[in-house]
Scaffold this active site. Sequence first.
Site, short mmCIF file in Angstrom:
data_model
loop_
_atom_site.label_atom_id
_atom_site.label_comp_id
_atom_site.label_asym_id
_atom_site.label_seq_id
_atom_site.Cartn_x
_atom_site.Cartn_y
_atom_site.Cartn_z
N ASN A 17 0.87 -1.18 0.00
CA ASN A 17 0.00 0.00 0.00
C ASN A 17 0.91 1.23 0.00
O ASN A 17 1.40 1.65 1.04
CB ASN A 17 -0.89 -0.06 1.25
CG ASN A 17 -1.83 1.12 1.34
OD1 ASN A 17 -1.74 2.07 0.56
ND2 ASN A 17 -2.73 1.08 2.30
N ARG B 18 -2.45 -1.94 -3.60
CA ARG B 18 -3.60 -1.04 -3.46
C ARG B 18 -3.38 0.12 -4.42
O ARG B 18 -2.36 0.80 -4.35
CB ARG B 18 -3.69 -0.52 -2.04
CG ARG B 18 -4.78 0.51 -1.90
CD ARG B 18 -4.75 1.19 -0.56
NE ARG B 18 -5.83 2.13 -0.44
CZ ARG B 18 -5.74 3.28 0.20
NH1 ARG B 18 -4.63 3.63 0.79
NH2 ARG B 18 -6.78 4.08 0.26
N HIS C 107 -12.17 4.16 -0.52
CA HIS C 107 -12.28 3.17 0.57
C HIS C 107 -13.06 1.93 0.11
O HIS C 107 -13.62 1.21 0.93
CB HIS C 107 -13.01 3.72 1.81
CG HIS C 107 -12.28 4.78 2.57
ND1 HIS C 107 -12.94 5.82 3.18
CD2 HIS C 107 -10.97 4.95 2.82
CE1 HIS C 107 -12.05 6.60 3.78
NE2 HIS C 107 -10.85 6.10 3.57
N ARG D 49 -10.03 16.75 6.57
CA ARG D 49 -10.78 17.22 5.39
C ARG D 49 -12.16 17.70 5.79
O ARG D 49 -12.80 17.14 6.69
CB ARG D 49 -10.94 16.08 4.38
CG ARG D 49 -9.65 15.59 3.83
CD ARG D 49 -9.89 14.57 2.71
NE ARG D 49 -8.73 13.72 2.56
CZ ARG D 49 -8.74 12.40 2.62
NH1 ARG D 49 -9.87 11.73 2.78
NH2 ARG D 49 -7.62 11.72 2.50
N GLU E 283 -8.31 -4.20 4.99
CA GLU E 283 -8.11 -3.93 3.57
C GLU E 283 -6.99 -4.80 2.98
O GLU E 283 -7.08 -5.25 1.85
CB GLU E 283 -7.79 -2.45 3.36
CG GLU E 283 -9.01 -1.59 3.59
CD GLU E 283 -8.69 -0.11 3.77
OE1 GLU E 283 -8.20 0.27 4.85
OE2 GLU E 283 -8.91 0.65 2.83
#
Length: 402
Positions: free
Chosen positions: A10, A94, A183, A244, A387
Amino acid sequence: MTPTRVLVLNSGSSSVKYQLIDMADRSRLAVGLAERIGEETSALHHEPLAGGGGKRERHGRLADHDAALEAIAEELAADGMGLDSPELAVIGHRVVHGGLKLTVPTLVDDAVLKEIERLIPVAPLHNPANVTGIRTAQRLRPDLPQVAVFDTAFHSAMPEHAARYAIDVETADAHRVRRYGFHGTSHAYVSRKAAELLGKDPSEVNLIVLHLGNGASASAVRGGRCEDTSMGLTPLEGLVMGTRSGDIDPAVVFHLGRVAGMSMDEVDELLNKRSGLLGLCGDNDMRQIRRRMAEGDAAARLAFDIYIHRLKKYIGAYYAVLGTVDAVVFTAGVGENSAPVREAAVAGLEELGLAVDGELNAAGGKEARLISPSYARVKVAVVPTDEELEIAEQSYALVASR
Ligand code: AMP
């Protein structure tokens, strides 16, 4: 001997997270993180989980992703699990943005790499690092299959009415402006696990999945397919996140340009890095915000209330999108660990059939679990996301099917 191991990579803008997983029993053989790549203070944290050995650390500059991956390969080799190992079946990467074309796990070739590069304008922080990670891995093991698993993939099933922004169609299409969602690997994994927890097939359940980490997103999942999700063209849209803003009137951007004289880049940085919980109260870690709230800190309280208010709006919206809901599912750092966030998000929604049991909610644990009382019409669940395992599963399934 059939190789059964998958190295999951990742690659972020300045970090590479990795896990070596054996698909024979889904066990983790090694995990680690190279961070602050490109800086003098780079570090590599490596932990072999098979055969003991304990954690190891390396400090000192890792010039780029190439250097980081080489260092990772050396650490794995020192444990007898190097990239040259015949037991390694595939490297799973990923990749954040797959756009409209790359919507399933894909064996990487030149054309695929080109397409990932072509999408850099819509994922400027992530896709370049993903490309570098793949190229370096290819250089280190040219004969090994490399599979790209896309964060956007699960959301590519979204119907056009959820994926399109209501702007001029020609302009939107010319610049690939639409809602992609992110996601996705987590939403896919968690949806499947939640169905398992409910004792049903994924095709039989409607779920609202709340991935609440430092980045946060919600999804409406009907029968295992994504019907809507809160992130859009980029991961900026939707829920209040660590740094964010989430949803905002786009005119705020023009206003800050005209009135505050801010450049596009400055507004971009403001909304992505200095907003959300951090912008509201100076902290983006929910644990710290809860500590400050306990001491009566008003800014922390307001930040929490704004976070919960937005979350509730999405639960309501996705309830309406789905019509019937079997479960609301919490996952990721905040979703898995913060009982107060879960309680507050669902509070007052009894008319919708939603309730949380105080004791079950407070109990904690690493397993997927229900936290709603038995009478609740709509279940509330906590499902830890994974993940890396999902990327390993998808990558391995692809090479095994060849
Ligand atoms: P993630 O991006 O999924 O790794 O989530 C990271 C975020 O999870 C952190 O920034 C914290 O806000 C939050 N988090 C982690 N552990 C806890 C905890 N025990 N309680 C509340 N929030 C937590």
